[in-house]
Each structure stands twice: as structure tokens, then as C-alpha cells.
Design an enzyme around this catalytic site. Structure first.
Site, PDB file in Angstrom:
ATOM      1  N   ASN A 121      -5.260  -6.953  -2.893  1.00 16.90           N
ATOM      2  CA  ASN A 121      -4.273  -5.875  -2.799  1.00 16.90           C
ATOM      3  C   ASN A 121      -4.640  -4.704  -3.722  1.00 16.90           C
ATOM      4  OD1 ASN A 121      -1.608  -8.335  -2.913  1.00 16.90           O
ATOM      5  ND2 ASN A 121      -2.683  -7.561  -1.129  1.00 16.90           N
ATOM      6  N   CYS A 152      -4.049  -3.695   9.107  1.00 14.75           N
ATOM      7  CA  CYS A 152      -4.998  -3.318   8.054  1.00 14.75           C
ATOM      8  C   CYS A 152      -5.732  -4.542   7.536  1.00 14.75           C
ATOM      9  CB  CYS A 152      -4.268  -2.620   6.922  1.00 14.75           C
ATOM     10  SG  CYS A 152      -3.668  -0.995   7.384  1.00 14.75           S
ATOM     11  N   CYS A 202       1.152 -22.265  14.851  1.00 16.10           N
ATOM     12  CA  CYS A 202       1.272 -21.105  13.963  1.00 16.10           C
ATOM     13  C   CYS A 202       2.714 -21.067  13.483  1.00 16.10           C
ATOM     14  CB  CYS A 202       0.863 -19.817  14.682  1.00 16.10           C
ATOM     15  SG  CYS A 202       1.882 -19.407  16.116  1.00 16.10           S
ATOM     16  N   GLY A 217       0.807  -1.215   0.000  1.00 11.88           N
ATOM     17  CA  GLY A 217       0.000   0.000   0.000  1.00 11.88           C
ATOM     18  C   GLY A 217       0.841   1.267   0.000  1.00 11.88           C
TER      19      GLY A 217
END
Ligand code: ZN
Length: 393
Positions: free
Chosen positions: A79, A197, A351, A50
Site C-alpha cells: 500500500n 488497481c 470464493c 490511495g
């Protein structure tokens, strides 16, 4: 604060270059010497997403001689709402590669260095040393602290920007002349307190506003014009359409950039530094943690269990533990993942390194799955200790 130009002027411009950059050349403050400085400059942009998109495009158009792009990710359709350096036909392509192709179209004179890697403790110093200035377009705290620390140790200016929903921030951290990122934010926020975000969303055009501020600051530093945002934090509110500039002082007790630093090299593990567990997770993992060796033994013994990988799809693509099912952490936070948990098998959560899995374990155990466990060290431990043919990231 007036600061000398970061870059010395390069050689004379060709006739074609004079034509291309004529709108810069006729600005008295910038002029021929400023353009020659830009053309002699080497700028590294961490992330071609971004913030990296407008930054790379404007730096290329401005004639910055060498642009480095650090990105290991590929272009995803989600995106395109904000990462304007990539287009529809780039979906699935490496972001670094896609950005390089767009830069070549904007300005073929720019030399582009692709660094298709995740910047980490092992590579950051050598990488940053090759550039005059570092622009950060990432949105995770571990990378920000890593970039900051490397910039302080190398004496490089760090042009920082941050975006979330309708709000943006930007600053220039340069320990030689002012505060560093740690002077402003000494501690990473508690886990889960500041959503990314990807979790909270961002107004796409905000990237253009904040990325353009970063690019403007980079051009000013390279050419030595104007007053840079050193010691100032710019805060932008798109809904109010307001900009506020607040002063940031050097922290006399900053571990990194104060007169008597207590930290003189990089930390060992920035993920760990930023991934401190919540209180709930600390309680949950007690007596409910298994090692990768224990997981392997369970597999070999043919034990019945449900192995859940709570990472993001992009990470899953890089490396995975055989038999695992991908259910990203967000599903646990919003509760939707709990419906997918079986009641007749033990749940084993993993994870990347064991932080997110601990958070998810707390949620799963609170929902009544009392025999659930998580895997210490996550997929990275698996790749390092069980199957060394797998990549780590
Ligand atoms: Zn500092």
C-alpha cells in the site's frame, strides 16, 4: 452552477485557530465564515487507501471539524507506494487507526470517527446519515453503486474519484442538483472487463492528483464557493498531462434519481448486481455446483478432494473454510494456478459468494479438469449455514 453552502458556520475561532488557519482566512471568498463552515462540517471518507490518503490529510489540515473513516483493512507494505497517510511503522496496523494517528499529528483539533467495517446494505444508511458529505475512495463497483444509491436516498452529495494506471476520473454526484453515478454508468461493467488497481496497477502519484480534486470539491461544497463538478466528469491523463471536462446529464430513465424512480430503496445484494457471470462461467457451473452442505458431507465422509479458495489474502484472513488452499483468482487468469491443480483428486473451488469461483471453474474445466465443481454461496454460505461462529464480511 452556484450552490448554497452545505454547512452553517460554527462558533468563533480561538486565537490559536486564527493563527493555524490564517492562510484560509485571508482569502476573500473563503474568509472567516468559510473556515467556520469547515470546522462545523462532518465528512465521511469511504476507504483510507490511495484516494482516501490525500483526501483525509488535506481535509484534516483544512480544519474540517469531524472526519469519519470507513475501512476494515490493515496496512500492507504494497500500500505504501501510494497510500501516503500510512508509513512503514504502520504495516500490519488497522488502516483506520493508522489514518487517525496521522490526522492527529496534522491537526489535533479534528474529531475522528473510526468505522472499522465493510460498508454494506445493513449499515450504510445509518452511517451516511451522520455526515454532511461522502467521499468515495474505494475501487470496486459494488461499493460505488451502494454508496451512490445510499447518497441518492439520503440526499447527500457524493464526491467520486477513480484511478487506473495513468488515468483518473472525478465527479460530484448529487441527485438534488444533477446526475447520480447511475446516470453516468447505468450498468456495472461485465465481470473481468475492468481490472482493479490490484490487478492492473496504478501510478502512485495519481492518487494525489485525483484525491486532491475530490478534496477541493468537498471544500467547495461545504463552504459554497465556486462551481462544483456536479454534472461534469473530469478526465485526467497523466501521460498527456491533460484534463478534459465533459458534461454529464441526468438520465431521465435513471431507476434511482429520475422524476419517477423505479428503485426507492437499496438493492438487496450489490455484489450480485455487479458480479454478473461471464457466459463461460454460466456454462461451467451447470451440473458442476455443490452446496456448502454437500461440501460438509464430503468432508465428513473423508472424501479425497482439493479445496481451492480463490479469494484475496485479506479476505482469507477474515474467514476461511477448514482444509482450503488459498490461490487467488489472478493465478487462474494468468494460468499459473493450473500447475498447482492435482490430477488425482477432484478440484472444488470456492470464493466469497460464488462469482469468482464460477469464473475460475470455467478456466479449470477448460484446462481438462472435467469433474471440478464450485461451491454455491462460497465462504459466506459456509459461515451462515455450517459454522455460525465464523465471521461474515
Ligand atoms: Zn441517476
Amino acid at each position: 452552477m452556484k450552490i448554497a453552502p452545505l454547512v452553517t458556520p460554527g462558533g468563533a475561532l480561538t486565537v490559536a485557530e486564527v493563527h493555524r488557519y490564517s492562510r484560509h482566512l485571508i482569502i476573500p471568498d473563503l474568509a472567516m465564515a468559510g473556515q467556520q463552515r469547515l470546522m462545523n462540517a462532518k465528512v465521511l471518507c469511504v476507504g483510507a487507501g490511495g484516494l482516501g490518503s490525500p483526501t483525509l490529510m488535506y481535509l484534516a489540515a483544512a480544519g474540517v471539524g469531524t472526519l469519519g473513516i470507513v475501512d476494515f483493512d490493515t496496512v500492507d507494505e504494497s500500500n505504501l507506494q501510494r497510500q501516503v497517510i500510512h508509513g512503514q511503522s504502520d504495516v500490519g496496523k488497522s488502516k483506520a487507526q493508522s489514518a487517525m494517528e496521522k490526522i492527529a499529528e496534522i491537526n489535533p483539533n479534528v474529531i475522528v470517527n473510526l468505522h472499522q467495517l465493510r460498508v454494506d446494505v445493513s449499515n450504510v444508511m445509518e452511517l451516511f446519515a451522520q455526515y454532511d458529505l461522502i467521499i468515495d475512495g474505494t475501487d470496486n463497483f459494488a461499493t460505488r453503486y451502494l454508496v451512490n444509491d445510499a447518497c441518492v436516498l439520503l440526499g447527500k452529495p457524493y464526491v467520486w474519484g477513480s484511478i487506473y494506471r495513468f488515468d483518473g476520473q472525478a465527479s460530484v454526484f448529487w441527485a438534488d442538483y444533477g446526475p447520480c453515478y447511475r446516470c453516468l454508468y447505468p450498468e456495472p461493467p461485465p465481470p473481468g472487463m475492468v481490472p482493479s488497481c490490484a490487478e492492473g496497477g496504478v501510478l502512485g502519484v495519481l492518487c494525489g492528483t485525483i484525491g486532491s480534486i475530490q478534496t477541493t470539491e468537498a471544500i467547495k461544497l461545504l463552504t459554497g464557493i465556486g462551481d462544483p463538478l456536479i454534472g461534469s466528469l473530469m478526465i485526467y491523463d497523466a501521460l498527456d498531462m491533460s484534463f478534459r471536462k465533459i458534461k454529464v446529464k441526468k438520465d431521465p430513465s435513471c431507476p434511482l434519481c429520475s422524476a419517477n424512480p423505479t428503485q426507492t430503496e437499496l438493492l438487496e445484494d450489490y455484489e450480485a448486481f455487479c458480479g454478473v457471470l461471464t457466459d463461460e462461467a454460466v456454462v461451467a457451473v451447470k451440473d458442476s455446483t455443490i452446496s456448502v452442505e454437500e461440501l460438509k458431507s464430503k468432508m465428513e465422509a473423508g472424501a479425497e478432494f482439493f479445496l481451492v479458495d480463490v479469494r484475496e489474502p485479506s479476505e482469507w484472513e477474515i474467514v476461511k473454510i477448514p482444509g482450503a488452499v488459498l490461490i487467488p483468482k489472478q493465478g487462474f487468469l494468468d494460468g499459473s494456478a493450473l500447475e498447482k491443480m492435482p490430477h488425482d483428486k477432484q478440484i472444488i473451488i470456492h470464493c466469497k459468494s460464488g462469482v469468482r469461483s464460477a469464473e475460475c471453474l470455467a478456466i479449470v474445466k477448460a484446462a481438462g479438469f472435467s469433474d471440478a465443481v464450485h461451491v454455491s454461496g462460497g465462504v459466506i454460505a459456509w459461515a451462515k449455514q455450517i459454522d455460525t461462529s465464523l465471521p461474515v464480511y
